[in-house]
Scaffold this active site. Sequence first.
Site, PDB file in Angstrom:
ATOM      1  N   SER A 168       0.851  -1.185   0.000  1.00 20.56           N
ATOM      2  CA  SER A 168       0.000   0.000   0.000  1.00 20.56           C
ATOM      3  C   SER A 168       0.890   1.240   0.000  1.00 20.56           C
ATOM      4  CB  SER A 168      -0.957  -0.031   1.202  1.00 20.56           C
ATOM      5  OG  SER A 168      -1.885   1.026   1.132  1.00 20.56           O
ATOM      6  N   THR A 169       0.787   2.099   1.010  1.00 20.94           N
ATOM      7  CA  THR A 169       1.567   3.335   1.035  1.00 20.94           C
ATOM      8  C   THR A 169       3.065   3.036   0.982  1.00 20.94           C
ATOM      9  OG1 THR A 169      -0.149   4.225   2.475  1.00 20.94           O
ATOM     10  CG2 THR A 169       1.882   5.502   2.272  1.00 20.94           C
ATOM     11  N   HIS A 195      -2.657  -1.123  -3.358  1.00 23.20           N
ATOM     12  CA  HIS A 195      -3.810  -0.238  -3.208  1.00 23.20           C
ATOM     13  C   HIS A 195      -3.617   0.993  -4.086  1.00 23.20           C
ATOM     14  CE1 HIS A 195      -4.235  -2.077   1.078  1.00 23.20           C
ATOM     15  NE2 HIS A 195      -4.677  -2.887   0.138  1.00 23.20           N
ATOM     16  N   MET A 289      -0.212   1.330   4.948  1.00 16.78           N
ATOM     17  CA  MET A 289      -1.097   1.655   6.068  1.00 16.78           C
ATOM     18  C   MET A 289      -2.089   0.525   6.283  1.00 16.78           C
ATOM     19  SD  MET A 289      -2.278   5.624   5.854  1.00 16.78           S
ATOM     20  CE  MET A 289      -3.130   5.453   4.296  1.00 16.78           C
ATOM     21  N   ASP A 292      -4.437  -4.737   5.914  1.00 15.43           N
ATOM     22  CA  ASP A 292      -4.795  -5.626   4.811  1.00 15.43           C
ATOM     23  C   ASP A 292      -3.685  -6.657   4.606  1.00 15.43           C
ATOM     24  OD1 ASP A 292      -6.223  -6.692   2.665  1.00 15.43           O
ATOM     25  OD2 ASP A 292      -5.287  -5.336   1.217  1.00 15.43           O
TER      26      ASP A 292
END
Length: 349
Positions: A168-169, A195, A289, A292
């Site tokens: 993600s991030t 993401h 973040m 998940d």
Amino acid sequence: MDGSKIKVLIVDDSALMRKMLEDILSSDPRIKVVGIARDGVDCLGKIRQLSPDVITLDVEMPNKDGLSTLEEIMKTNPIPVIMVSSLTKEGAQTTLKALSLGALDFVPKPSGAISLNLKEVSAELISKVVAAKSAHVRTMGAAVARSPESRPASVKKGKRDIIAIAASTGGPMALQQLLTCLPGNFPVPIVITQHMPKDFTASFAKRLSSLSKIKVLEAEEGMDLKSGHAYVAPGGSHLLIKRRPNRTPYCGLSDAPPVLSVKPSANIMFLSIVDEYGGNVVAVILTGMGRDGAEGATELRARGAYVIAESQETCVVYGMPKAAVEAGAVDELLPLTDIPDALLRSVKG
């Protein structure tokens, strides 16, 4: 107390956009907008004057645009930067370039004409600014070097037929560093949930493919999985891994609702792999973040899969890996620089 608030500098050449962003961020008690800047030149001066914790940065600006401003920030005084991007093909390509230069993340430009869009973007922007405060920022090309005492991972023995990666991030930069270290004849397929909105994943896959020896594609319904290829879940769809009657693996796409507020979901991808591959899998959870991937990785590990999480020392945001570690789902916690070698050893048995 203001001293405990996250200090944000807003950079945009549009007075309307500056006002919208200021209103959104000021609505959260954890955030204080300490200044606004009209272009890159103004931004660099305000950084020295205001010492912000986080910057929101437009791309298209007069005098000094977003990318050149970002490059200078990352060279002289790395600060978490969130790009405010238009959802166009050109905007996606520029945003991906910004991520490779060290931007932490991005949000789509809010539209005052569409109140639902504004509400959605507001929540996303606030959550990303809050996460950015504690992010570890580094520029592309400034990857953490392997320390002299770092030892190779001890890989669990077993047959590994597929690699599944969640991010993600900070993930775009991490994936670029990881995939460019793999050989073109990598012996199993790789599937990736990053993401990212649907307007960005095709450009992201194309960019990764241009930089890597393996071929990187945006996953499509019915697309066969091949060795030496990586498949990126399209934004706005969950990626499912399925098998044909002759056992050939292929991509399926699901329009099911978001899980843990994300779509695509790494948990859904991991759980679909459990059904088809059991434990013959290497799962990797990179920077990001939230949590998940932790649930799916727990199921995979219970079936004998080998699960790697990126260690805090190289994570931009140590959220998803930490959640997986706390769930007891991780076999090896490794810096990003060690993960390519661990993957190569794992698929060689």
